[in-house]
Structure formats: C-alpha cells, structure tokens
Design a protein around this motif. Structure first.
Motif, PDB file in Angstrom:
ATOM      1  N   LYS A 228     -15.294 -88.325  23.142  1.00 44.89           N
ATOM      2  CA  LYS A 228     -15.683 -88.559  24.539  1.00 44.89           C
ATOM      3  C   LYS A 228     -14.689 -87.905  25.498  1.00 44.89           C
ATOM      4  O   LYS A 228     -15.073 -87.353  26.536  1.00 44.89           O
ATOM      5  CB  LYS A 228     -15.794 -90.061  24.800  1.00 44.89           C
TER       6      LYS A 228
ATOM      7  N   ALA B  96     -12.040 -88.385  32.484  1.00 48.86           N
ATOM      8  CA  ALA B  96     -13.140 -88.416  33.451  1.00 48.86           C
ATOM      9  C   ALA B  96     -12.609 -88.183  34.866  1.00 48.86           C
ATOM     10  O   ALA B  96     -13.197 -87.435  35.652  1.00 48.86           O
ATOM     11  CB  ALA B  96     -13.876 -89.749  33.367  1.00 48.86           C
TER      12      ALA B  96
ATOM     13  N   CYS C  24     -15.489 -84.271  25.585  1.00 47.20           N
ATOM     14  CA  CYS C  24     -16.719 -84.043  26.361  1.00 47.20           C
ATOM     15  C   CYS C  24     -16.426 -84.068  27.857  1.00 47.20           C
ATOM     16  O   CYS C  24     -16.916 -83.220  28.617  1.00 47.20           O
ATOM     17  CB  CYS C  24     -17.761 -85.102  26.018  1.00 47.20           C
ATOM     18  N   ALA C  25     -15.621 -85.043  28.283  1.00 49.62           N
ATOM     19  CA  ALA C  25     -15.262 -85.132  29.700  1.00 49.62           C
ATOM     20  C   ALA C  25     -14.490 -83.891  30.136  1.00 49.62           C
ATOM     21  O   ALA C  25     -14.716 -83.346  31.225  1.00 49.62           O
ATOM     22  CB  ALA C  25     -14.434 -86.391  29.958  1.00 49.62           C
TER      23      ALA C  25
ATOM     24  N   LEU D 226     -20.807 -88.837  25.961  1.00 51.98           N
ATOM     25  CA  LEU D 226     -19.730 -89.430  26.746  1.00 51.98           C
ATOM     26  C   LEU D 226     -19.938 -90.921  26.965  1.00 51.98           C
ATOM     27  O   LEU D 226     -18.982 -91.682  27.102  1.00 51.98           O
ATOM     28  CB  LEU D 226     -19.628 -88.703  28.091  1.00 51.98           C
TER      29      LEU D 226
ATOM     30  N   LEU E 267     -16.909 -81.017  30.648  1.00 51.99           N
ATOM     31  CA  LEU E 267     -17.694 -81.169  31.874  1.00 51.99           C
ATOM     32  C   LEU E 267     -16.876 -80.762  33.098  1.00 51.99           C
ATOM     33  O   LEU E 267     -17.402 -80.176  34.048  1.00 51.99           O
ATOM     34  CB  LEU E 267     -18.175 -82.612  32.016  1.00 51.99           C
TER      35      LEU E 267
ATOM     36  N   HIS F  33     -23.721 -81.974  38.506  1.00 52.38           N
ATOM     37  CA  HIS F  33     -24.672 -82.923  37.929  1.00 52.38           C
ATOM     38  C   HIS F  33     -23.978 -83.929  37.011  1.00 52.38           C
ATOM     39  O   HIS F  33     -24.546 -84.982  36.695  1.00 52.38           O
ATOM     40  CB  HIS F  33     -25.761 -82.182  37.139  1.00 52.38           C
ATOM     41  N   ALA F  34     -22.765 -83.612  36.572  1.00 55.10           N
ATOM     42  CA  ALA F  34     -22.026 -84.509  35.679  1.00 55.10           C
ATOM     43  C   ALA F  34     -21.295 -85.612  36.436  1.00 55.10           C
ATOM     44  O   ALA F  34     -20.811 -86.567  35.820  1.00 55.10           O
ATOM     45  CB  ALA F  34     -21.022 -83.703  34.855  1.00 55.10           C
TER      46      ALA F  34
ATOM     47  N   VAL G  43     -22.181 -89.468  35.804  1.00 57.32           N
ATOM     48  CA  VAL G  43     -21.759 -89.950  34.487  1.00 57.32           C
ATOM     49  C   VAL G  43     -20.243 -90.123  34.445  1.00 57.32           C
ATOM     50  O   VAL G  43     -19.728 -91.126  33.938  1.00 57.32           O
ATOM     51  CB  VAL G  43     -22.216 -88.979  33.379  1.00 57.32           C
ATOM     52  N   LEU G  44     -19.515 -89.168  34.991  1.00 58.24           N
ATOM     53  CA  LEU G  44     -18.054 -89.265  35.025  1.00 58.24           C
ATOM     54  C   LEU G  44     -17.615 -90.471  35.859  1.00 58.24           C
ATOM     55  O   LEU G  44     -16.645 -91.154  35.512  1.00 58.24           O
ATOM     56  CB  LEU G  44     -17.458 -87.976  35.589  1.00 58.24           C
TER      57      LEU G  44
ATOM     58  N   CYS H 113     -23.977 -85.309  28.092  1.00 61.03           N
ATOM     59  CA  CYS H 113     -23.497 -86.493  28.801  1.00 61.03           C
ATOM     60  C   CYS H 113     -23.747 -87.769  28.000  1.00 61.03           C
ATOM     61  O   CYS H 113     -23.016 -88.740  28.138  1.00 61.03           O
ATOM     62  CB  CYS H 113     -24.161 -86.590  30.158  1.00 61.03           C
ATOM     63  N   ARG H 114     -24.770 -87.784  27.159  1.00 57.38           N
ATOM     64  CA  ARG H 114     -25.068 -88.970  26.356  1.00 57.38           C
ATOM     65  C   ARG H 114     -23.901 -89.296  25.429  1.00 57.38           C
ATOM     66  O   ARG H 114     -23.556 -90.456  25.226  1.00 57.38           O
ATOM     67  CB  ARG H 114     -26.344 -88.745  25.549  1.00 57.38           C
TER      68      ARG H 114
END
Length: 232
Positions: free
Chosen positions: A13, A49, A16-17, A4, A20, A27-28, A31-32, A1-2
C-alpha cells in the motif's frame, strides 16, 4: 487505488501511494485523503499518502493536510508539514529560495523542491533550514529520507551505517524498511549478507522489504535489462 484501500500488506500500500504521487493524478486525491484520515492504517502508509498529496500539489489538499499537523504519529505529522510546504511553494513560486526544478536531471517528484547549494546560496540554505526546524537528526522522517537517498546513490561505503540502522530493533520500522531497500539497491555481497539476517524479522514491513531488497539485489547483479520483466 483498490490495492491502497484493501490489501493487507502495508509495504504494498505504501508503494501504491508513492506511485500515485509520482504520476500526479488528481483523481487519486480522494483515495489518498481516505488513507491519511484512517488512523487505524499503518503509519507508513498514511505517511506516504500525505507525501503523495504533496507531490500532486493541489490547492484543495492543504486543508486536509493541515488537519493532521498535530497527528499522534510523528511520521504522519512531519510528512504533512513537508507536503504543505511543497504545495505552498508551488502556489507562491518562491523561487528566491529554491529552484523551480527545470534544470534538475532527475524526473522523480521529491518531497521538497531542490535547493541550490553553491557558496553564494549559503544564506538561502540557512533560511531553508529555518523553515524546517523540526527536521533534525532525531527525526524518523529525516532518517527515512536519508536512507532513501543513500540507496539512490548506491555507494558501497554506506553499507555499514545502513546495516547498523537495519539491525537496530529500537529503530522505527519505516526507517528500517528504507535501509533494507537501500541495501538492495547497493547490491554488494556485504549488503546481501546483511539483508539475509532479517528474512524472518518480527516486523512484517521489514520482512517484506528485505524480500524485495534481495530480489532487487539479484537483479542489479544480473544481466537482465528490465526488473521484474513480465514479458518473459
């Protein structure tokens, strides 16, 4: 998540999204939410996201997604609409319209559930279209998803059209990015030649996508068992 939140590459990024969303880890969600809410973030990252929130499918994401239905960036607003529709489907189980996905052989989590397309379901297909009137051929979100599907199909007959969209500097960079990656997946000589034209493209997202696509193309034409094998 960091990654992102902190990386400078919009492409990384964005990927990464996407991941996730595919692993559907609740848990993501915080951050999203932060990424979607950040209007200074690249639209392609915010789009992904929102799509990831839809893929996770949590009821708590509905209020957040609804905030951005009128977002100034159409890619973001359209994706929020799709994500909301997907979550509402999961909550309401409207199986008269679309399948539950249990018989679908693919394991990816798609923006919308699969639709039955045999002749007896034509009326249901029309109803499905009625639910998404915004998604016309003029929609960048629609073109982006079509390019993704063409890449998954890996049919060489689509190279000409994908190359034409990649060559269109007036095209949205999110669409050009997806066309580049689709060409990398198809991996023919013609596709590689088209990709090589844009190694120094002025748009960073496109430039990085071309680099990844050429790497994918090399892998697809090799005898390697695993892409980016870190064990070697």
């Amino acid at each position: 998540c960091r990654c992102l939140l902190e990386d400078e590459s919009a492409l990384l990024k964005h990927e990464c999204a996407y991941c996730l969303g595919q692993i559907q880890d609740t848990h993501a969600i915080p951050v999203l939410n932060r990424v979607l809410a950040n209007t200074d973030e690249h639209p392609m990252v915010r789009h992904e996201a929102a799509e990831a929130l839809g893929a996770i499918g949590a009821h708590q994401s509905l209020d957040v997604l609804k905030k951005y239905l009128s977002d100034g960036n159409k890619s973001v607003s359209e994706t929020c609409l799709l994500a909301i529709q997907r979550i509402e489907y999961l909550l309401n189980k409207t199986k008269d319209l679309i399948t539950d996905g249990s018989s679908v052989p693919f394991k990816s989590v798609d923006p919308v559930p699969p639709l039955r397309c045999d002749e007896s379901d034509i009326s249901k297909l029309d109803r499905y279209r009625d639910r998404f009137p915004e998604f016309t051929l003029l929609s960048r979100e629609f073109r982006h998803e079509v390019a993704y599907v063409l890449g998954q199909m890996q049919n060489p007959s689509t190279v000409t059209q994908l190359a034409a969209n990649l060559a269109d500097f007036d095209e949205n960079e999110m669409v050009r990015h997806e066309c580049a990656e689709a060409l990398g997946a198809i991996a023919t000589n013609d596709a590689q030649q088209e990709l090589n034209k844009y190694i120094k493209d002025s748009q960073r997202v496109v430039r990085e996508s071309v680099e990844v696509a050429l790497d994918m193309s090399d892998y697809n034409n090799s005898e390697e068992f695993q892409y980016a094998n870190a064990l070697k």
